[in-house]
Design an enzyme around this catalytic site. Structure first.
Site, PDB file in Angstrom:
ATOM      1  N   LYS A  68       0.769  -1.296   0.036  1.00 34.57           N
ATOM      2  CA  LYS A  68       0.040   0.045  -0.063  1.00 34.57           C
ATOM      3  C   LYS A  68       0.809   1.227   0.085  1.00 34.57           C
ATOM      4  O   LYS A  68       0.681   2.148  -0.417  1.00 34.57           O
ATOM      5  CB  LYS A  68      -0.976   0.238   1.391  1.00 34.57           C
ATOM      6  CG  LYS A  68      -2.052  -1.176   1.167  1.00 34.57           C
ATOM      7  CD  LYS A  68      -3.028  -0.785   2.211  1.00 34.57           C
ATOM      8  CE  LYS A  68      -4.000  -2.062   2.086  1.00 34.57           C
ATOM      9  NZ  LYS A  68      -4.915  -2.111   3.175  1.00 34.57           N
ATOM     10  N   ASN A  89      -5.019   1.731  -1.368  1.00 38.00           N
ATOM     11  CA  ASN A  89      -5.724   0.259  -1.620  1.00 38.00           C
ATOM     12  C   ASN A  89      -6.559   0.195  -2.984  1.00 38.00           C
ATOM     13  O   ASN A  89      -6.866  -0.776  -3.459  1.00 38.00           O
ATOM     14  CB  ASN A  89      -6.503  -0.116  -0.463  1.00 38.00           C
ATOM     15  CG  ASN A  89      -7.638   0.478  -0.437  1.00 38.00           C
ATOM     16  OD1 ASN A  89      -7.825   1.731  -0.461  1.00 38.00           O
ATOM     17  ND2 ASN A  89      -8.609  -0.221  -0.026  1.00 38.00           N
ATOM     18  N   ASP A 104     -10.082   2.178   2.866  1.00 34.32           N
ATOM     19  CA  ASP A 104     -10.030   1.417   4.006  1.00 34.32           C
ATOM     20  C   ASP A 104     -11.040   1.999   5.103  1.00 34.32           C
ATOM     21  O   ASP A 104     -11.385   1.610   5.891  1.00 34.32           O
ATOM     22  CB  ASP A 104      -8.820   1.148   4.632  1.00 34.32           C
ATOM     23  CG  ASP A 104      -8.048   0.008   3.631  1.00 34.32           C
ATOM     24  OD1 ASP A 104      -8.881  -0.855   3.160  1.00 34.32           O
ATOM     25  OD2 ASP A 104      -6.920  -0.241   3.897  1.00 34.32           O
ATOM     26  N   GLY A 131       0.530   1.636  13.025  1.00 38.62           N
ATOM     27  CA  GLY A 131       1.239   1.356  11.481  1.00 38.62           C
ATOM     28  C   GLY A 131       0.374   1.943  10.420  1.00 38.62           C
ATOM     29  O   GLY A 131      -0.698   2.534  10.546  1.00 38.62           O
ATOM     30  N   THR A 155       4.571   1.632  20.597  1.00 39.42           N
ATOM     31  CA  THR A 155       5.615   2.639  20.427  1.00 39.42           C
ATOM     32  C   THR A 155       4.978   3.989  20.239  1.00 39.42           C
ATOM     33  O   THR A 155       4.346   4.346  19.195  1.00 39.42           O
ATOM     34  CB  THR A 155       6.505   2.374  18.958  1.00 39.42           C
ATOM     35  OG1 THR A 155       6.614   0.950  19.045  1.00 39.42           O
ATOM     36  CG2 THR A 155       7.607   3.125  19.094  1.00 39.42           C
ATOM     37  N   MET A 221      -9.939  -5.112  12.610  1.00 36.02           N
ATOM     38  CA  MET A 221      -9.924  -4.928  10.993  1.00 36.02           C
ATOM     39  C   MET A 221      -9.921  -6.021  10.263  1.00 36.02           C
ATOM     40  O   MET A 221      -9.702  -6.202   9.010  1.00 36.02           O
ATOM     41  CB  MET A 221      -8.934  -3.774  10.643  1.00 36.02           C
ATOM     42  CG  MET A 221      -9.352  -2.355  11.267  1.00 36.02           C
ATOM     43  SD  MET A 221      -8.135  -1.217  11.141  1.00 36.02           S
ATOM     44  CE  MET A 221      -7.782  -1.097   9.524  1.00 36.02           C
ATOM     45  N   TYR A 223     -10.247 -10.465   9.820  1.00 38.69           N
ATOM     46  CA  TYR A 223     -11.399 -11.493   9.869  1.00 38.69           C
ATOM     47  C   TYR A 223     -11.045 -12.914  10.078  1.00 38.69           C
ATOM     48  O   TYR A 223      -9.645 -13.070   9.810  1.00 38.69           O
ATOM     49  CB  TYR A 223     -12.564 -11.221   8.976  1.00 38.69           C
ATOM     50  CG  TYR A 223     -12.200 -11.686   7.436  1.00 38.69           C
ATOM     51  CD1 TYR A 223     -11.583 -10.696   6.752  1.00 38.69           C
ATOM     52  CD2 TYR A 223     -12.365 -13.058   7.071  1.00 38.69           C
ATOM     53  CE1 TYR A 223     -11.027 -10.786   5.607  1.00 38.69           C
ATOM     54  CE2 TYR A 223     -11.749 -13.152   5.632  1.00 38.69           C
ATOM     55  CZ  TYR A 223     -11.240 -12.248   5.028  1.00 38.69           C
ATOM     56  OH  TYR A 223     -10.566 -12.718   3.772  1.00 38.69           O
TER      57      TYR A 223
HETATM   58  P1  ATR Z   1      -0.184  -2.907   9.439  1.00 35.94           P
HETATM   59  O1  ATR Z   1       0.205  -2.361   7.926  1.00 35.94           O
HETATM   60  O2  ATR Z   1      -0.686  -4.177   9.425  1.00 35.94           O
HETATM   61  O3  ATR Z   1      -0.468  -1.492  10.206  1.00 35.94           O
HETATM   62  P2  ATR Z   1       2.549  -2.139  10.602  1.00 35.94           P
HETATM   63  O4  ATR Z   1       2.701  -0.984   9.725  1.00 35.94           O
HETATM   64  O5  ATR Z   1       3.538  -3.011  10.693  1.00 35.94           O
HETATM   65  O6  ATR Z   1       1.392  -3.140  10.051  1.00 35.94           O
HETATM   66  O7  ATR Z   1       1.984  -1.836  12.147  1.00 35.94           O
HETATM   67  C1  ATR Z   1       1.705  -2.796  13.027  1.00 35.94           C
HETATM   68  C2  ATR Z   1       1.091  -2.248  14.060  1.00 35.94           C
HETATM   69  O8  ATR Z   1       0.849  -3.496  15.338  1.00 35.94           O
HETATM   70  C3  ATR Z   1       1.894  -1.202  15.100  1.00 35.94           C
HETATM   71  O9  ATR Z   1       0.865  -0.271  15.494  1.00 35.94           O
HETATM   72  C4  ATR Z   1       2.630  -2.247  15.855  1.00 35.94           C
HETATM   73  O10 ATR Z   1       3.030  -1.535  17.157  1.00 35.94           O
HETATM   74  P3  ATR Z   1       4.576  -0.942  17.096  1.00 35.94           P
HETATM   75  O11 ATR Z   1       4.309   0.444  16.209  1.00 35.94           O
HETATM   76  O12 ATR Z   1       4.918  -0.360  18.377  1.00 35.94           O
HETATM   77  O13 ATR Z   1       5.535  -1.740  16.244  1.00 35.94           O
HETATM   78  C5  ATR Z   1       1.538  -3.070  16.418  1.00 35.94           C
HETATM   79  N1  ATR Z   1       1.877  -4.351  16.814  1.00 35.94           N
HETATM   80  C6  ATR Z   1       2.627  -5.471  16.408  1.00 35.94           C
HETATM   81  N2  ATR Z   1       2.743  -6.522  17.024  1.00 35.94           N
HETATM   82  C7  ATR Z   1       2.093  -5.811  18.440  1.00 35.94           C
HETATM   83  C8  ATR Z   1       2.267  -6.334  19.645  1.00 35.94           C
HETATM   84  N3  ATR Z   1       2.683  -7.712  19.962  1.00 35.94           N
HETATM   85  N4  ATR Z   1       1.703  -5.890  20.718  1.00 35.94           N
HETATM   86  C9  ATR Z   1       1.316  -4.376  20.626  1.00 35.94           C
HETATM   87  N5  ATR Z   1       1.058  -3.859  19.422  1.00 35.94           N
HETATM   88  C10 ATR Z   1       1.734  -4.776  18.212  1.00 35.94           C
END
Ligand code: ATR
Length: 280
Positions: A68, A89, A104, A131, A155, A221, A223
């Site tokens: 994306k 998307n 989305d 993210g 984060t 988001m 399923y």
């Molecule tokens: P996507 O495109 O699916 O959003 P991404 O950009 O990699 O993928 O973002 C993943 C999100 O899930 C982020 O908000 C991430 O938190 P961080 O920014 O701290 O990395 C969150 N995430 C992933 N694994 C996690 C976990 N075990 N606990 C809490 N948040 C998690």
């Protein structure tokens, strides 16, 4: 015949070809919609190949994980909501170049308000994650006019950056918008949206169940199995669980309308898709 496809990696389980074929049937549109597995790093080449393979008849494509952001960089024209999301998307091939949109967020808003029947206007809403998935929906959520939105992320710096990027839009729509750490979310919420990838890794829901008001809507988001953990958590804390199937159908409807100028009947298609997914 006009051609479309979904591009992603992986893409074999995508429901988009089925959804768009059904939309086409129900609106008497003549089109073909396929799927293309794109190698990592090869998004621009894949788009060029799709157009070259079907010169003059390739009209657009949907873009899914993880392309994306690449797609947004490739497009020459972005809708305001796509520019804010930094991700798209929906691609449309037009005479003046590649147009990109992000459907989305409006898909999520329409699922919550139309299919789940929960108003966003005036609500308190918690968005988990910062993210790509969260960035794709925050703008349209703000435009739906909630009273307060908290973006909570593992984060914190990423939540702060996302909130800062949307500060002007929040102000315009009179929404109180703030960033918080997952373990320090103040207050309770009418709607909780899970846009984290934590359940994909089989992890726990990364926030306390106390954030849910009784009867709150808790929507993932995703399923299928990817949403199961979050939905069980929501149910256990007195909330109404919901997966991302309705959002999937609604984001597709927005793309379909962009391409074809016709709004497909989403409630029918969602009910049919729900039956197919539940039967598996
Ligand atoms: P996507 O495109 O699916 O959003 P991404 O950009 O990699 O993928 O973002 C993943 C999100 O899930 C982020 O908000 C991430 O938190 P961080 O920014 O701290 O990395 C969150 N995430 C992933 N694994 C996690 C976990 N075990 N606990 C809490 N948040 C998690």
């Amino acid at each position: 015949m006009d051609l479309y496809c979904v591009m992603g990696n992986p893409v074999e389980h995508s429901r988009s070809p089925w959804i768009h074929a059904r939309f086409a049937e129900l609106t008497s549109q003549t089109l073909s919609y396929g799927r293309r597995l794109v190698p990592i790093g090869g998004f621009a080449d894949a788009v060029a190949a799709f157009r070259a393979d079907h010169s003059g008849t390739a009209r657009g494509c949907n873009v899914t994980v993880p392309f994306k952001f690449d797609a947004a960089a490739l497009a020459q024209h972005l809708t305001p909501r796509a520019a804010l999301a930094h991700a798209i998307n929906v691609i449309s091939f037009r005479d003046d170049g590649i147009h990109g949109d992000n459907s989305d967020g409006i898909g999520l808003v329409n699922d919550i308000t139309l299919h789940a029947g929960v108003p966003i206007a005036g609500s308190e809403l918690l968005l988990l994650g910062a993210g790509g998935a969260a960035a794709g929906v925050l703008g349209p959520l703000l435009e739906a006019g909630p009273r307060r939105v908290v973006v909570a992320n593992r984060t914190l710096a990423k939540a702060i950056a996302l909130v800062q990027r949307h500060a002007a839009l929040a102000l315009q729509h009179h929404v109180s918008l703030e960033a918080q750490e997952l373990h320090a979310v103040p207050g309770t919420f009418d709607v909780v949206v899970n846009a984290t990838a934590s359940s994909l890794a089989g992890g726990e829901v990364p926030v306390d169940g106390g954030v849910l008001k009784p009867g709150a809507l808790a929507i993932d988001m995703m399923y299928g199995p990817a949403a199961a953990g979050f939905m069980a958590w929501a149910r256990a804390h007195g909330a109404v669980p919901r997966d991302g199937l309705g959002m999937l159908v609604e984001q597709a409807a927005e793309a379909f309308e962009t391409w074809r100028g016709v709004r497909p009947p989403t409630a029918t298609v969602l009910a049919e898709l729900r039956a197919i997914v539940d039967a598996k």
